[in-house]
Write an enzyme that holds these catalytic residues in place. Structure first.
Site, PDB file in Angstrom:
ATOM      1  N   TYR A   1       0.835  -1.206   0.000  1.00 15.97           N
ATOM      2  CA  TYR A   1       0.000   0.000   0.000  1.00 15.97           C
ATOM      3  C   TYR A   1       0.870   1.257   0.000  1.00 15.97           C
ATOM      4  O   TYR A   1       0.467   2.312   0.481  1.00 15.97           O
ATOM      5  CB  TYR A   1      -0.925   0.028   1.221  1.00 15.97           C
ATOM      6  CG  TYR A   1      -1.975  -1.063   1.294  1.00 15.97           C
ATOM      7  CD1 TYR A   1      -1.964  -2.149   0.439  1.00 15.97           C
ATOM      8  CD2 TYR A   1      -2.990  -1.010   2.240  1.00 15.97           C
ATOM      9  CE1 TYR A   1      -2.909  -3.150   0.510  1.00 15.97           C
ATOM     10  CE2 TYR A   1      -3.956  -1.999   2.327  1.00 15.97           C
ATOM     11  CZ  TYR A   1      -3.905  -3.074   1.455  1.00 15.97           C
ATOM     12  OH  TYR A   1      -4.846  -4.066   1.534  1.00 15.97           O
TER      13      TYR A   1
ATOM     14  N   LYS B   1       5.677 -14.281   1.789  1.00 19.06           N
ATOM     15  CA  LYS B   1       5.550 -15.143   0.605  1.00 19.06           C
ATOM     16  C   LYS B   1       6.928 -15.129  -0.033  1.00 19.06           C
ATOM     17  O   LYS B   1       7.097 -14.779  -1.212  1.00 19.06           O
ATOM     18  CB  LYS B   1       4.458 -14.580  -0.328  1.00 19.06           C
ATOM     19  CG  LYS B   1       4.100 -15.508  -1.471  1.00 19.06           C
ATOM     20  CD  LYS B   1       3.394 -16.779  -1.049  1.00 19.06           C
ATOM     21  CE  LYS B   1       3.182 -17.683  -2.247  1.00 19.06           C
ATOM     22  NZ  LYS B   1       2.742 -19.045  -1.884  1.00 19.06           N
TER      23      LYS B   1
ATOM     24  N   ASP C   1      -0.117 -18.359   2.384  1.00 19.54           N
ATOM     25  CA  ASP C   1      -1.153 -19.350   2.033  1.00 19.54           C
ATOM     26  C   ASP C   1      -1.270 -20.405   3.140  1.00 19.54           C
ATOM     27  O   ASP C   1      -2.381 -20.786   3.557  1.00 19.54           O
ATOM     28  CB  ASP C   1      -0.878 -19.989   0.668  1.00 19.54           C
ATOM     29  CG  ASP C   1       0.596 -20.259   0.407  1.00 19.54           C
ATOM     30  OD1 ASP C   1       1.438 -19.849   1.234  1.00 19.54           O
ATOM     31  OD2 ASP C   1       0.926 -20.880  -0.617  1.00 19.54           O
TER      32      ASP C   1
ATOM     33  N   ASP D   1      -4.013  -7.464   6.066  1.00 20.37           N
ATOM     34  CA  ASP D   1      -5.364  -6.968   5.768  1.00 20.37           C
ATOM     35  C   ASP D   1      -6.270  -8.152   5.425  1.00 20.37           C
ATOM     36  O   ASP D   1      -7.383  -8.292   5.935  1.00 20.37           O
ATOM     37  CB  ASP D   1      -5.279  -5.977   4.594  1.00 20.37           C
ATOM     38  CG  ASP D   1      -6.558  -5.170   4.413  1.00 20.37           C
ATOM     39  OD1 ASP D   1      -7.466  -5.292   5.255  1.00 20.37           O
ATOM     40  OD2 ASP D   1      -6.651  -4.413   3.437  1.00 20.37           O
TER      41      ASP D   1
ATOM     42  N   ASP E   1      -9.388 -10.182   7.825  1.00 18.47           N
ATOM     43  CA  ASP E   1     -10.779 -10.442   7.437  1.00 18.47           C
ATOM     44  C   ASP E   1     -11.115 -11.902   7.699  1.00 18.47           C
ATOM     45  O   ASP E   1     -12.209 -12.235   8.163  1.00 18.47           O
ATOM     46  CB  ASP E   1     -11.015 -10.112   5.947  1.00 18.47           C
ATOM     47  CG  ASP E   1     -11.628  -8.728   5.769  1.00 18.47           C
ATOM     48  OD1 ASP E   1     -11.193  -7.807   6.488  1.00 18.47           O
ATOM     49  OD2 ASP E   1     -12.535  -8.562   4.926  1.00 18.47           O
TER      50      ASP E   1
HETATM   51  N1  GGG Z   1     -13.112   0.870   9.345  1.00 14.86           N
HETATM   52  C1  GGG Z   1     -12.527   1.658   8.366  1.00 14.86           C
HETATM   53  C2  GGG Z   1     -12.861   1.265   6.967  1.00 14.86           C
HETATM   54  O1  GGG Z   1     -13.712   1.848   6.385  1.00 14.86           O
HETATM   55  N2  GGG Z   1     -12.178   0.260   6.450  1.00 14.86           N
HETATM   56  C3  GGG Z   1     -12.403  -0.229   5.124  1.00 14.86           C
HETATM   57  C4  GGG Z   1     -11.198  -0.599   4.364  1.00 14.86           C
HETATM   58  O2  GGG Z   1     -11.294  -1.109   3.272  1.00 14.86           O
HETATM   59  N3  GGG Z   1     -10.028  -0.387   4.880  1.00 14.86           N
HETATM   60  C5  GGG Z   1      -8.841  -0.685   4.207  1.00 14.86           C
HETATM   61  C6  GGG Z   1      -7.705  -0.838   5.109  1.00 14.86           C
HETATM   62  O3  GGG Z   1      -7.875  -1.053   6.294  1.00 14.86           O
HETATM   63  O4  GGG Z   1      -6.566  -0.778   4.641  1.00 14.86           O
END
Ligand code: GGG
Length: 366
Positions: free
Chosen positions: A150, A200, A233, A257, A261
């Site tokens: 990023y 990786k 992975d 990231d 999730d």
């Molecule tokens: N809670 C903040 C939010 O809106 N996150 C959404 C998102 O896609 N964040 C990307 C990240 O955390 O890099």
């Protein structure tokens, strides 16, 4: 004066005051952030004071002015003790506009180089891993938060033609990788003393092998912390098969990231997951937000789960030096999560955002 860590004001002394910039943002951010603020206010009581500055930054502002936040937005935020963020993103704008117009510039400008994301199954929540309970699902991801995939380095040329080329260059600096790892080792020392590094490096032969080299070097300073290195992975598979193998996990911006999730999923819902974007050196304000996004599909219905935002608020209090208040909020959250009548739709229940919030506040006064 002392009350189990609570920084209460001595008699005749003004209560400690914190100035917090609140950015509810978009979608369910507008619902979960007020919920979190109500809980933090209740937790503060008379022990300390929070002065809120509510900033209407986000997609609506973009449509009015052409920018998610003012041109001097970062400078405005500099004056605050912390930033409390809801969610950003709206179907009316491409997601890279909303992300690069607000969230990522703040993380970078304030050198919030670690993003701490606890993954913990709360009492009473049934996650998708039927054989795993709160003892097995309890780890913390440390996400490198200012560079990596990023970094914002790249470009597109020959747009729209068959010759179009897009570059998105991941940037890893030794300095940054080392400080993120040191933070992770220190965190592991406060927990079960195990750190997993995720890369990786079989495929990414430059950046990730440097990451491995730095990990091998830094770990020599932490002989009391056991270590594991995994490819991303394999780490994803293990988080599902054997989450108990993780204590602290350190990974790059993109990998963590994605893994968090997955973490939200094994917690039972992404709506429960909190995060703290920290400048551990405390030169700049840190930022606290739920992991989830703006969820436009359920926005405006009053059914969003406020727990991720409330938990992020507790992390903010911890960071600000109010650990007792943070612990009281988490105890209240754990009592409420154990009550099926307080489960929101994402957890299979029908409780509203308001009901969950009120239940947490009620617990705080017991
Ligand atoms: N809670 C903040 C939010 O809106 N996150 C959404 C998102 O896609 N964040 C990307 C990240 O955390 O890099």
């Amino acid at each position: 004066m002392s009350d189990g860590g609570l920084q209460e004001a001595a008699e005749g002394e003004a209560p400690r005051e914190y100035r917090i910039a609140s950015i509810a943002g978009d979608g369910i951010g507008l619902e979960v952030l007020p919920a979190g603020i109500a809980v933090l206010e209740a937790a503060a009581g008379t022990s300390f004071r929070v002065v809120w500055e509510h900033l209407d930054w986000g997609t609506d502002r973009y449509h009015r002015t052409g920018a998610m936040m003012p041109a001097d937005g970062v400078d405005q935020l500099r004056a605050y003790d912390a930033i409390y963020l809801g969610a950003i993103g709206d179907p009316s704008l491409p997601d890279h506009i909303t992300l690069w117009g607000l969230l990522l510039p703040i993380r970078k400008a304030f050198d919030q180089y670690v993003n701490v994301r606890p993954v913990r199954l709360l009492p009473g929540v049934t996650g998708p891993l039927r054989a795993k309970g709160p003892t097995e699902i309890d780890f913390v991801c440390v996400r490198e938060n200012t560079e990596g995939e990023y970094a914002g380095v790249g470009g597109r040329v020959h747009r729209g033609t068959q010759y179009e080329v897009a570059l998105e260059t991941a940037v890893f600096s030794r300095f940054n990788v080392e400080r993120v790892m040191r933070y992770s080792f220190e965190l592991a020392r406060t927990r079960r003393k195990h750190l997993t590094s995720v890369t990786k490096s079989n495929a990414q032969q430059f950046s990730m092998t440097m990451w491995d080299d730095v990990f091998d070097l830094v770990k020599q300073d932490y002989p009391d912390v056991a270590t594991t290195s995994l490819l991303v992975d394999a780490a994803a598979a293990l988080m599902v098969r054997a989450p108990e193998r993780f204590d602290v996990v350190v990974a790059s911006n993109l990998f963590a990231d994605i893994l968090t999730d997955l973490g939200g999923a094994i917690m039972g819902s992404l709506g429960l997951a909190p995060s703290a974007n920290l400048d551990p050196d405390r030169r700049f304000p840190s930022m606290f937000e739920p992991v989830h996004g703006s969820a436009p599909d359920i926005a405006g219905q009053g059914i969003a789960n406020p727990i991720g935002a409330i938990w992020a608020g507790a992390m903010m209090l911890e960071h600000l030096g109010q650990p007792a208040a943070a612990a009281r909020i988490m105890a209240a959250v754990e009592t409420v999560s154990a009550d099926p009548a307080s489960a929101t739709a994402d957890l299979g229940g029908s409780a509203s955002t308001t009901r969950v919030t009120e239940a947490v506040i009620a617990q705080l006064s017991t």
